[in-house]
Design an enzyme around this catalytic site. Structure first.
Site, PDB file in Angstrom:
ATOM      1  CB  VAL A  16      70.738  89.524  38.780  1.00 33.46           C
ATOM      2  CG1 VAL A  16      69.515  89.131  39.598  1.00 33.46           C
ATOM      3  CG2 VAL A  16      70.503  90.883  38.136  1.00 33.46           C
ATOM      4  CE  LYS A 207      63.023  96.864  33.156  1.00 29.75           C
ATOM      5  NZ  LYS A 207      63.944  97.991  33.371  1.00 29.75           N
TER       6      LYS A 207
END
Ligand SMILES: NC(=O)c1ccc[n+]([C@@H]2O[C@H](COP(=O)([O-])OP(=O)(O)OC[C@H]3O[C@@H](n4cnc5c(N)ncnc54)[C@H](OP(=O)(O)O)[C@@H]3O)[C@@H](O)[C@H]2O)c1
Length: 431
Positions: A16, A207
């Site tokens: 990332v 999440k």
């Protein structure tokens, strides 16, 4: 004086980190025009300078000392892309103490300590972005925070883990077994060497904790989320599901009923016509039901260098714009309530049993369900092999505690060889 350069420091330069750097540099001019200033990568923290990176960056940018970023008065925004709880948490708190805005993609940290981090940012008048922490490239946090913020969210259903969705898709489309598909996913880089966090539902629970907290404006304890992975799902369950018109997905389901929360991650039998049933491979999707808007679905890549890097870069750009315009930051934390979890959640269940092939067995088991107040919708018996028979029951919507008590009894009945599998059933998927 208006700033013409916004300087950032990146902590961690893996998948990332590299994607974020590439988006910021490859789209530099367009971003500059939108922000009204240049976004400049000032420093990148690496653990090991000698390690070969996905891309080369100028030597002057690289450091192995976190203080070169955290204590650097030139740096406006700190971008945490290392992952894990520590030292990420300490570095983020230090950055906030030193007056720096922060962006992260760290779902584990946000799920476990998000409210204390956001409180710190709010108290210090700083912005905090975490768009990339849920569903990689899908702008779902922004949708909740900026668009659904005026609505009342009733239910969130999500396929929020690409690895498990890939495995279940392959099992469904090719009839392969769980272990074989997992090995293939590991070989292709879709699953980690230790797949526990994905296949046992931990990643999805992180999440769902973040989405539930924003969607229902509440602080929540991640340990209250009921979590179950896909390692127990077999080829037989997929085939029975197909016969019944259902597809098995690892779903996060969060809802608020009468002010109480229910949040769970588990394999679910979902009607094949539900929009989430056709989300295949490594893709993610979030299906939201809210009072004013109704049904919404967000779909796209849940991971990946450039997709996730773009979400991080978009948070950086939004904060950079605020700095340039000298705007006051908006409150980061929207979790102003502490809602309790439902004590007696309800669900329908699919149950596959291996029993002794003898007359009267079905009635005996049905009697036990009746004793525990579990009503049954249907029963299937397709396979008999000599002394053994396989039966599948579908229950009505029942209290989970009653169902579990019935199963504890059934497990030890002399006519039952094995409780082979239990999967939740989402009868219609719409509120
Ligand atoms: N990958 C995705 O598609 C994706 C999607 C959404 C969210 N995320 C989240 O994004 C974050 C980063 O994930 P990633 O996939 O980029 O992981 P990654 O490829 O493993 O990169 C993490 C990088 O951080 C570095 N690092 C770790 N601890 C460090 C420390 N103490 N000091 C300096 N550097 C350190 C690692 O250095 P070494 O190279 O030396 O080990 C590595 O380069 C995680 O929170 C993850 O959950 C990832």
């Amino acid at each position: 004086m208006k700033k013409d350069k916004i300087k950032i420091g990146i902590l961690g330069f893996g998948v990332v980190g590299t994607g974020t750097y590439r988006v910021l540099t490859e789209n530099f001019e367009a971003i500059k025009k939108q922000v009204g200033a240049e976004i400049v990568v000032e420093k990148i923290l690496m653990r090991d300078m000698s390690k070969k990176r996905l891309i080369d960056v100028p030597d002057r940018m690289v450091t192995t000392k976190p203080e070169d970023i955290l204590e650097n008065s030139d740096i406006d925004i700190v971008v945490e892309l290392m992952g894990g709880e520590e030292p990420a948490y300490s570095y983020i708190m230090r950055a906030l103490e030193n007056g720096k805005h922060v962006v992260t993609a760290n779902k584990e940290l946000m799920a476990k300590k998000g409210s204390s981090i956001l409180e710190k940012a709010d108290n210090n008048g700083l912005s905090f972005g975490f768009e990339a922490s849920v569903c990689g490239g899908i702008p779902i946090i922004r949708a909740f925070k900026r668009s659904l913020c005026t609505d009342k969210v009733k239910r969130i259903m999500g396929i929020v883990n690409g690895t498990t969705n890939y495995i279940l898709t392959k099992m469904t489309q090719e009839g392969s077994g769980y272990e074989d598909v997992l090995k293939e996913a590991q070989a292709k880089g879709y699953a980690e060497a230790d797949p526990t966090a994905d296949v046992e539902g931990y990643d999805a629970a992180y999440k769902m904790a973040i989405l539930s907290s924003i969607g229902f404006h509440t602080k929540l304890d991640i340990n209250m989320i009921r979590r179950e992975g896909i390692s127990g799902v077999s080829k037989s369950d997929i085939l029975y599901g197909k016969d019944l018109g259902w597809t098995i997905k690892l779903l996060g389901i969060a809802q608020e009923i009468d002010g109480k929360l229910e949040v769970a991650v588990s394999p679910v039998m979902l009607p094949a016509e539900h929009p989430l049933a056709s989300v295949n491979g490594v893709n993610n999707a979030v299906f939201v039901n809210s009072e004013a808007v109704g049904e919404l679905m967000f779909y796209g890549p849940g991971a990946g260098q450039m997709a996730t890097g773009n979400s991080v870069a978009s948070d950086i750009m939004e904060i950079a714009r605020q700095i340039v315009l000298d705007n006051k930051t908006l409150p980061n934390c929207s979790c102003f309530d502490v809602k309790a979890f439902a004590e007696e959640p309800e669900s329908s269940f699919y149950l596959r049993l291996d029993v002794i092939n003898r007359p009267g067995v079905l009635a005996k088991i049905a009697g036990v369900f009746g004793n525990y107040g579990v009503s049954l919708e249907s029963v299937l018996q397709k396979k008999t092999e000599g002394e053994r028979a396989e039966i599948v029951w579908i229950t009505s919507k029942v209290k989970e505690s009653s169902f579990k008590k019935a199963i504890e009894f059934i497990k030890y009945m002399d006519v039952v060889n094995e409780v082979s599998s239990i999967i939740r059933v989402e009868a219609n998927g719409h509120c």
